[in-house]
Write an enzyme that holds these catalytic residues in place. Structure first.
Site, short mmCIF file in Angstrom:
data_model
loop_
_atom_site.label_atom_id
_atom_site.label_comp_id
_atom_site.label_asym_id
_atom_site.label_seq_id
_atom_site.Cartn_x
_atom_site.Cartn_y
_atom_site.Cartn_z
N SER A 33 -17.11 12.39 19.46
CA SER A 33 -17.75 11.07 19.52
C SER A 33 -18.01 10.43 18.17
CB SER A 33 -19.06 11.16 20.31
OG SER A 33 -18.77 11.30 21.69
N GLN A 60 -15.59 18.27 35.07
CA GLN A 60 -16.33 19.42 34.58
C GLN A 60 -15.61 20.72 34.93
OE1 GLN A 60 -19.51 19.80 32.89
NE2 GLN A 60 -18.97 17.71 32.29
N TYR A 82 -26.26 7.48 27.47
CA TYR A 82 -25.00 7.73 26.78
C TYR A 82 -23.87 7.92 27.81
CZ TYR A 82 -22.00 9.54 23.06
OH TYR A 82 -21.00 9.72 22.15
N SER A 83 -22.79 7.17 27.63
CA SER A 83 -21.66 7.25 28.55
C SER A 83 -20.36 7.03 27.79
CB SER A 83 -21.78 6.21 29.67
OG SER A 83 -20.60 6.18 30.45
N ASN A 84 -19.48 8.02 27.84
CA ASN A 84 -18.19 7.89 27.18
C ASN A 84 -17.34 6.78 27.80
OD1 ASN A 84 -18.02 10.19 25.13
ND2 ASN A 84 -18.74 11.25 26.96
N GLY A 97 -20.68 14.29 17.20
CA GLY A 97 -19.49 14.32 18.03
C GLY A 97 -19.20 15.72 18.52
N THR A 98 -18.96 15.85 19.82
CA THR A 98 -18.59 17.14 20.39
C THR A 98 -17.36 16.96 21.27
OG1 THR A 98 -20.91 17.84 20.43
CG2 THR A 98 -19.36 19.12 21.76
#
Length: 374
Positions: free
Chosen positions: A85, A150, A190-192, A333-334
């Site tokens: 991120s 997931q 938070y939303s990608n 960022g992950t």
């Protein structure tokens, strides 16, 4: 040459003028940071961590642990890694440049550029603005939270899906199959999905890919030679260490998997980028120093709302208030096998970046505290 190009060129020259600290001087003022890196390896049992900081004394490099469990080589300052991120500040900066040029209205609905794309689960592109995408106030469901995602990418089925390719539209469809988290503009979450859509808007406005625009507007002008958008390519340019994951919630598993090779289109504009600690501190220093955006757009980027854990989030930037009273700006960022952070003081004069070659670490905040509060 435009005024903006001239400013970027001057910023590059100024960055190059900083002296590299000698190995003897490099430890001065950073021993607490090194201790925090060592503690992360020892306590969280991550393979390795690398860091870099720039201050009035020059550039300091630190590392702990190993970059590769097979060869046991240590992390190197020039290693490249997936930044997850930390892609988002680059995407946000391009969008804000487009606003400065009059091509994008941040308060216009996403529907203007992506008609019919955001529909389902109460999510509607006619009532979600570009500003809400960049600030995570849209309420859009995060596609990475989808149970199927997931299972396939964050669990034991990863090996069977690591090379699967995704396009932005399919990621958005995954998100819109779920209910929105809240009404747009009423909360922060938070939303990608937000940044996948931001990348799509950039492509619609410019007629070119978001990767091309980031490369043209930021990567090349700032001479970020280690930074790239791999698209669907599963590899990382040399040199690089390995990336490790337990492929279990919060790293709860016991078996460690090598997840270095993967198709990063799973993340797209929300997190596909590759970089290095050196490039990340150069970018953060230039961004907060005012050499990437006009003053008005930088001020918008730093206009924040409450986020998780007492932090505040702007447009692609997080504001961290440290225990000693210092404020730094940046992002974490992950992505599978990699956890990174890059921050700087408000004027860009003291940037720092760290990478852990594992995705179960929890000590990024400790390293930042050590670097700025000692």
């Amino acid at each position: 040459m435009s005024l903006r190009s001239t400013a970027v060129a001057m910023a590059v020259a100024a960055l190059a003028a900083f002296p590299l600290a000698s190995s003897a001087a490099a430890d001065q003022g950073h021993s607490a940071t090194q201790d925090a890196m060592d503690a992360l390896v020892q306590q969280d049992h991550v393979p390795g961590v690398s860091g870099q900081a720039r201050d009035g004394g020059g550039v300091w490099h630190g590392s702990s642990g190993i970059a590769d469990r097979a060869t046991h080589r240590p992390p190197m300052s020039q290693d490249k890694f997936r930044v997850g991120s930390l892609t988002k500040p680059f995407i946000a900066a391009v969008m804000l440049q487009l606003e400065a040029e009059g091509s994008v209205d941040l308060d216009a609905p996403v529907e203007r550029w992506l008609p019919g794309t955001v529909r389902g689960g109460g999510q509607d592109g006619r009532i979600v603005t570009v500003r809400q995408l960049l600030g995570h106030t849209s309420g859009l469901y995060d596609f990475t939270a989808d149970p199927g995602m997931q299972r396939d990418y964050f669990g034991p089925r990863f090996a069977a899906h690591r090379y699967d390719s995704h396009d932005a539209a399919s990621l958005v469809r995954t998100a819109t199959a779920h209910r929105r988290a809240f009404e747009p503009g009423t909360d922060w979450g938070y939303s990608n999905t937000n940044y996948v859509l931001a990348g799509m808007v950039i492509e619609k406005v410019t007629g070119r890919s978001y990767a091309h625009e980031v490369e043209r507007r930021i990567i090349r002008p700032l001479k970020l030679r280690d930074t790239s958008f791999p698209g669907t390519s599963p590899g990382i340019p040399e040199p690089h260490g390995r990336a490790y994951s337990k492929l279990a919630p919060a790293g709860s598993g016991t078996r460690v998997h090598d997840v270095t090779a993967l198709d990063p289109s799973l993340a797209g504009a929300s997190g596909e980028m590759i970089s290095s600690t050196g490039d990340l501190i150069r970018f953060m220093q230039a961004l907060l120093g005012g050499d990437v955006l006009p003053a008005r757009q930088l001020a918008q980027m730093k206009s924040t709302v409450p986020a998780d854990g007492g932090d505040r989030y702007g447009l692609g930037l997080t504001r961290y208030r440290l225990s000693c009273g210092t404020t730094v700006w940046g992002h974490e960022g992950t992505i599978q096998g990699s956890h990174s952070t890059a921050v700087t003081t408000a004027d860009g004069s003291h940037p720092a970046a760290f990478n852990v070659n594992a995705d179960w670490s929890s000590g990024m905040a400790d390293m930042i505290e050590a670097e700025y509060c000692g």
